[in-house]
Design a protein around this motif. Structure first.
Motif, PDB file in Angstrom:
ATOM      1  N   LYS A  30       0.707  -1.275  -0.190  1.00 19.33           N
ATOM      2  CA  LYS A  30      -0.018   0.095  -0.159  1.00 19.33           C
ATOM      3  C   LYS A  30       0.886   1.111  -0.144  1.00 19.33           C
ATOM      4  CE  LYS A  30      -4.307  -1.880   2.191  1.00 19.33           C
ATOM      5  NZ  LYS A  30      -5.087  -1.659   3.268  1.00 19.33           N
ATOM      6  N   SER A  31       2.100   1.090   0.514  1.00 12.10           N
ATOM      7  CA  SER A  31       2.909   2.140   0.488  1.00 12.10           C
ATOM      8  C   SER A  31       3.615   2.399  -0.839  1.00 12.10           C
ATOM      9  CB  SER A  31       3.960   2.221   1.806  1.00 12.10           C
ATOM     10  OG  SER A  31       3.219   2.074   2.914  1.00 12.10           O
ATOM     11  N   SER A  32       3.532   1.453  -1.750  1.00  5.45           N
ATOM     12  CA  SER A  32       4.165   1.391  -3.046  1.00  5.45           C
ATOM     13  C   SER A  32       5.576   0.950  -3.006  1.00  5.45           C
ATOM     14  CB  SER A  32       4.110   2.946  -3.833  1.00  5.45           C
ATOM     15  OG  SER A  32       2.756   3.275  -3.886  1.00  5.45           O
ATOM     16  N   CYS A  33       5.739  -0.205  -2.293  1.00  8.93           N
ATOM     17  CA  CYS A  33       6.884  -0.825  -2.029  1.00  8.93           C
ATOM     18  C   CYS A  33       7.163  -2.093  -2.787  1.00  8.93           C
ATOM     19  CB  CYS A  33       7.352  -1.001  -0.602  1.00  8.93           C
ATOM     20  SG  CYS A  33       7.839   0.458   0.544  1.00  8.93           S
ATOM     21  N   GLN A  34       8.207  -2.423  -3.410  1.00  9.37           N
ATOM     22  CA  GLN A  34       8.361  -3.847  -3.742  1.00  9.37           C
ATOM     23  C   GLN A  34       8.591  -4.651  -2.510  1.00  9.37           C
ATOM     24  OE1 GLN A  34      11.318  -4.313  -6.903  1.00  9.37           O
ATOM     25  NE2 GLN A  34      11.869  -6.330  -6.383  1.00  9.37           N
ATOM     26  N   VAL A  35       8.124  -5.855  -2.344  1.00 11.15           N
ATOM     27  CA  VAL A  35       8.401  -6.637  -1.215  1.00 11.15           C
ATOM     28  C   VAL A  35       8.833  -7.941  -1.306  1.00 11.15           C
ATOM     29  CG1 VAL A  35       7.040  -7.361   1.145  1.00 11.15           C
ATOM     30  CG2 VAL A  35       6.449  -5.386  -0.120  1.00 11.15           C
ATOM     31  N   THR A  36      10.018  -8.376  -0.607  1.00  7.62           N
ATOM     32  CA  THR A  36      10.405  -9.749  -0.769  1.00  7.62           C
ATOM     33  C   THR A  36      10.322 -10.337   0.856  1.00  7.62           C
ATOM     34  OG1 THR A  36      11.936  -9.417  -2.363  1.00  7.62           O
ATOM     35  CG2 THR A  36      12.168 -11.551  -0.994  1.00  7.62           C
ATOM     36  N   THR A  37       9.504 -11.440   1.041  1.00  2.46           N
ATOM     37  CA  THR A  37       9.265 -12.165   2.355  1.00  2.46           C
ATOM     38  C   THR A  37      10.092 -13.333   2.546  1.00  2.46           C
ATOM     39  OG1 THR A  37       7.225 -13.060   1.583  1.00  2.46           O
ATOM     40  CG2 THR A  37       6.861 -10.938   2.426  1.00  2.46           C
ATOM     41  N   VAL A  38      10.664 -13.561   3.807  1.00  2.00           N
ATOM     42  CA  VAL A  38      11.507 -14.720   3.936  1.00  2.00           C
ATOM     43  C   VAL A  38      10.849 -14.985   5.536  1.00  2.00           C
ATOM     44  CG1 VAL A  38      13.255 -14.381   2.451  1.00  2.00           C
ATOM     45  CG2 VAL A  38      13.243 -13.508   4.783  1.00  2.00           C
ATOM     46  N   ASP A  39      10.901 -16.343   5.931  1.00  2.00           N
ATOM     47  CA  ASP A  39      10.618 -16.741   7.240  1.00  2.00           C
ATOM     48  C   ASP A  39      11.575 -16.932   8.508  1.00  2.00           C
ATOM     49  OD1 ASP A  39      11.608 -19.144   6.276  1.00  2.00           O
ATOM     50  OD2 ASP A  39       9.754 -20.301   6.402  1.00  2.00           O
ATOM     51  N   SER A  40      12.879 -16.468   7.908  1.00  2.00           N
ATOM     52  CA  SER A  40      13.828 -16.825   8.923  1.00  2.00           C
ATOM     53  C   SER A  40      15.132 -15.741   8.489  1.00  2.00           C
ATOM     54  CB  SER A  40      14.538 -18.134   8.961  1.00  2.00           C
ATOM     55  OG  SER A  40      15.244 -18.409   7.801  1.00  2.00           O
ATOM     56  N   GLY A  41      15.710 -15.497   9.787  1.00  2.00           N
ATOM     57  CA  GLY A  41      17.093 -14.823   9.582  1.00  2.00           C
ATOM     58  C   GLY A  41      18.106 -15.349   8.524  1.00  2.00           C
ATOM     59  N   SER A  42      18.406 -16.645   8.904  1.00  3.52           N
ATOM     60  CA  SER A  42      19.292 -17.199   7.871  1.00  3.52           C
ATOM     61  C   SER A  42      19.026 -17.106   6.411  1.00  3.52           C
ATOM     62  CB  SER A  42      19.307 -18.691   8.173  1.00  3.52           C
ATOM     63  OG  SER A  42      18.173 -19.552   8.051  1.00  3.52           O
ATOM     64  N   LYS A  43      17.694 -17.229   5.961  1.00  2.00           N
ATOM     65  CA  LYS A  43      17.193 -17.221   4.806  1.00  2.00           C
ATOM     66  C   LYS A  43      17.363 -15.790   4.095  1.00  2.00           C
ATOM     67  CE  LYS A  43      13.865 -20.974   4.495  1.00  2.00           C
ATOM     68  NZ  LYS A  43      12.717 -21.445   4.112  1.00  2.00           N
ATOM     69  N   ALA A  44      17.110 -14.837   5.130  1.00  2.00           N
ATOM     70  CA  ALA A  44      17.199 -13.415   5.035  1.00  2.00           C
ATOM     71  C   ALA A  44      18.858 -12.958   4.469  1.00  2.00           C
ATOM     72  CB  ALA A  44      16.942 -12.470   6.076  1.00  2.00           C
ATOM     73  N   LEU A  45      19.862 -13.742   5.066  1.00  2.00           N
ATOM     74  CA  LEU A  45      21.127 -13.431   4.882  1.00  2.00           C
ATOM     75  C   LEU A  45      21.392 -14.251   3.627  1.00  2.00           C
ATOM     76  CD1 LEU A  45      22.929 -14.143   8.497  1.00  2.00           C
ATOM     77  CD2 LEU A  45      22.512 -11.707   7.243  1.00  2.00           C
ATOM     78  N   GLU A  46      20.975 -15.317   3.467  1.00  2.00           N
ATOM     79  CA  GLU A  46      21.139 -16.100   2.269  1.00  2.00           C
ATOM     80  C   GLU A  46      20.526 -15.218   0.914  1.00  2.00           C
ATOM     81  OE1 GLU A  46      20.606 -20.412   0.151  1.00  2.00           O
ATOM     82  OE2 GLU A  46      19.540 -19.936   2.018  1.00  2.00           O
ATOM     83  N   PHE A  47      19.558 -14.763   1.020  1.00  2.81           N
ATOM     84  CA  PHE A  47      19.013 -13.699  -0.101  1.00  2.81           C
ATOM     85  C   PHE A  47      19.886 -12.588  -0.181  1.00  2.81           C
ATOM     86  CE2 PHE A  47      16.493 -10.258  -1.832  1.00  2.81           C
ATOM     87  CZ  PHE A  47      15.486 -10.932  -2.886  1.00  2.81           C
ATOM     88  N   LEU A  48      20.281 -11.977   0.839  1.00  4.24           N
ATOM     89  CA  LEU A  48      21.500 -10.769   0.955  1.00  4.24           C
ATOM     90  C   LEU A  48      22.554 -11.128   0.273  1.00  4.24           C
ATOM     91  CD1 LEU A  48      20.251  -9.109   4.027  1.00  4.24           C
ATOM     92  CD2 LEU A  48      19.713  -8.108   1.745  1.00  4.24           C
ATOM     93  N   GLY A  49      23.002 -12.548  -0.047  1.00  9.66           N
ATOM     94  CA  GLY A  49      24.261 -13.083  -0.627  1.00  9.66           C
ATOM     95  C   GLY A  49      25.330 -13.625   0.613  1.00  9.66           C
ATOM     96  N   LEU A  50      24.862 -13.739   2.037  1.00  9.01           N
ATOM     97  CA  LEU A  50      25.698 -14.150   2.750  1.00  9.01           C
ATOM     98  C   LEU A  50      25.143 -15.551   3.373  1.00  9.01           C
ATOM     99  CD1 LEU A  50      26.280 -11.257   4.880  1.00  9.01           C
ATOM    100  CD2 LEU A  50      27.800 -11.993   3.169  1.00  9.01           C
ATOM    101  N   ARG A  51      26.017 -16.396   3.814  1.00 13.78           N
ATOM    102  CA  ARG A  51      25.367 -17.810   4.277  1.00 13.78           C
ATOM    103  C   ARG A  51      26.131 -18.072   5.584  1.00 13.78           C
ATOM    104  NH1 ARG A  51      27.430 -22.328   0.465  1.00 13.78           N
ATOM    105  NH2 ARG A  51      29.372 -21.569   1.239  1.00 13.78           N
ATOM    106  N   VAL A  52      25.291 -18.423   6.381  1.00 11.45           N
ATOM    107  CA  VAL A  52      25.618 -19.049   7.965  1.00 11.45           C
ATOM    108  C   VAL A  52      26.328 -20.207   7.830  1.00 11.45           C
ATOM    109  CG1 VAL A  52      25.134 -19.232  10.437  1.00 11.45           C
ATOM    110  CG2 VAL A  52      23.999 -17.447   8.973  1.00 11.45           C
ATOM    111  N   ASP A  53      27.716 -20.456   8.376  1.00  9.41           N
ATOM    112  CA  ASP A  53      28.142 -21.492   8.534  1.00  9.41           C
ATOM    113  C   ASP A  53      27.466 -22.642   9.843  1.00  9.41           C
ATOM    114  OD1 ASP A  53      29.811 -23.910   9.149  1.00  9.41           O
ATOM    115  OD2 ASP A  53      31.614 -22.679   8.531  1.00  9.41           O
ATOM    116  N   ASP A  54      27.011 -23.422   9.382  1.00 10.79           N
ATOM    117  CA  ASP A  54      26.337 -24.509  10.402  1.00 10.79           C
ATOM    118  C   ASP A  54      27.023 -24.768  11.622  1.00 10.79           C
ATOM    119  OD1 ASP A  54      24.019 -24.392   8.826  1.00 10.79           O
ATOM    120  OD2 ASP A  54      24.365 -26.155   7.721  1.00 10.79           O
ATOM    121  N   ASN A  55      28.752 -25.002  11.211  1.00  8.42           N
ATOM    122  CA  ASN A  55      29.297 -25.565  12.333  1.00  8.42           C
ATOM    123  C   ASN A  55      29.774 -24.271  13.256  1.00  8.42           C
ATOM    124  OD1 ASN A  55      29.320 -27.952  11.308  1.00  8.42           O
ATOM    125  ND2 ASN A  55      30.847 -27.780   9.796  1.00  8.42           N
ATOM    126  N   ASN A  56      29.609 -23.174  12.540  1.00  4.89           N
ATOM    127  CA  ASN A  56      30.050 -22.066  13.373  1.00  4.89           C
ATOM    128  C   ASN A  56      29.183 -20.973  12.839  1.00  4.89           C
ATOM    129  OD1 ASN A  56      31.154 -19.936  14.770  1.00  4.89           O
ATOM    130  ND2 ASN A  56      33.129 -19.792  13.676  1.00  4.89           N
TER     131      ASN A  56
END
Length: 219
Positions: A30-56
Motif C-alpha cells: 500500500k506504500s508502493s514498495c516492492q516486497v520480498t518475504t522470508v521466514d527466517s534470519g538465515s534465509k534473509a542473509l542467504e538472499f542478501l548474499g551471505l551464508r551462515v556456517d552451520d558449524n560456526n
C-alpha cells in the motif's frame, strides 16, 4: 520466499509468522514498495548474499547464489524468531561491509524498553510494536526519499550535443563571402589584363604558325 517485482523501493520482510508476513507485506504494498518475504534470519542473509556456517553460526561466508541483480533498500524483521533472532540478524547485517548501509527496522509484539534500546544502539533505524500500522510506515519515507535521490544521482549524465542552427551556418558563410569579396575586386583588373595579354599572344602565335591540314592531337 515470496517476491513482488513492480515497485521501486525494495523491502526485505523477515518474520516466522505467516500471518504477520502477509500483514506487513500488504502494508508495504500500500506504500508502493516492492516486497520480498522470508521466514527466517538465515534465509534473509542467504538472499542478501551471505551464508551462515552451520558449524560456526558466528562465521559468515559468501553464498554461491548471490542475488546481485536485486537491490534491497530496507530490511524489516521480527525480533522473536527461532534460531536467529531479529537482533542477531541486525548485528550480522551491520557487521558486513557490503550490507551495513541497508537500514534495518525491528518489529516486536513485546514492549520491552531494554530490548528497544539495545536494537537502536546496534544500528536499527526504527522499532515498531506489533501489530504494525500503516501510520508506522510513514516513518520509512525519509529512507525512501534517500533511496530516490541516490538512484537519481547515479543516473548517467547525457552529453549534450552541440547543434549549430542553419541560420547561424548561413550567417557564417555570408560573412566569409563578404570578407573574400574585396580580394576578388582587387584581383579582377589584374586578371582581366593578364587574360587579354594571353589572348593577344595566342592570336600572334597563330598568325605566325604555319597551318597543317588533317592533323589531330589527342590528349
Amino acid at each position: 520466499m515470496v517476491m513482488e517485482t513492480e515497485s521501486k523501493f525494495h523491502v526485505l520482510a523477515v518474520d516466522d509468522s505467516l500471518f504477520d508476513r502477509k500483514m506487513i507485506e500488504r502494508l508495504l504494498q500500500k506504500s508502493s514498495c516492492q516486497v520480498t518475504t522470508v521466514d527466517s534470519g538465515s534465509k534473509a542473509l542467504e538472499f542478501l548474499g551471505l551464508r551462515v556456517d552451520d558449524n560456526n553460526p558466528n562465521a559468515l561466508s559468501t553464498s554461491p547464489q548471490i542475488h546481485q541483480e536485486v537491490e534491497i533498500n530496507l530490511i524489516i524483521t521480527d525480533y522473536c524468531m527461532p534460531g536467529m533472532t531479529g537482533y542477531d540478524l541486525l548485528k550480522k547485517v551491520k557487521e558486513s561491509a557490503a550490507l551495513r548501509s541497508i537500514p534495518v527496522v525491528i518489529m516486536s509484539s513485546e514492549n520491552v524498553p531494554a530490548r528497544i534500546s539495545r536494537c537502536l544502539e546496534e544500528g536499527a533505524e526504527e522499532f515498531f510494536l506489533k501489530p504494525v500500522k500503516l501510520a508506522d510506515l510513514t516513518k520509512l519515507k525519509p529512507h525512501m526519499m534517500k533511496t530516490k535521490l541516490k538512484n537519481e544521482s547515479e543516473k548517467p549524465v547525457a552529453i549534450e550535443e552541440i547543434v549549430v542552427s542553419k541560420p547561424e551556418i548561413e550567417k557564417e558563410e555570408a560573412s566569409s563571402v563578404i570578407e573574400i569579396l574585396p580580394l576578388h575586386q582587387e584581383l579582377e583588373p589584374m586578371l582581366s589584363s593578364n587574360k587579354r595579354k594571353a589572348m593577344e599572344e595566342v592570336i600572334s602565335t597563330d598568325r605566325s604558325r604555319p597551318k597543317y591540314n588533317d592533323i589531330t592531337t589527342s590528349v
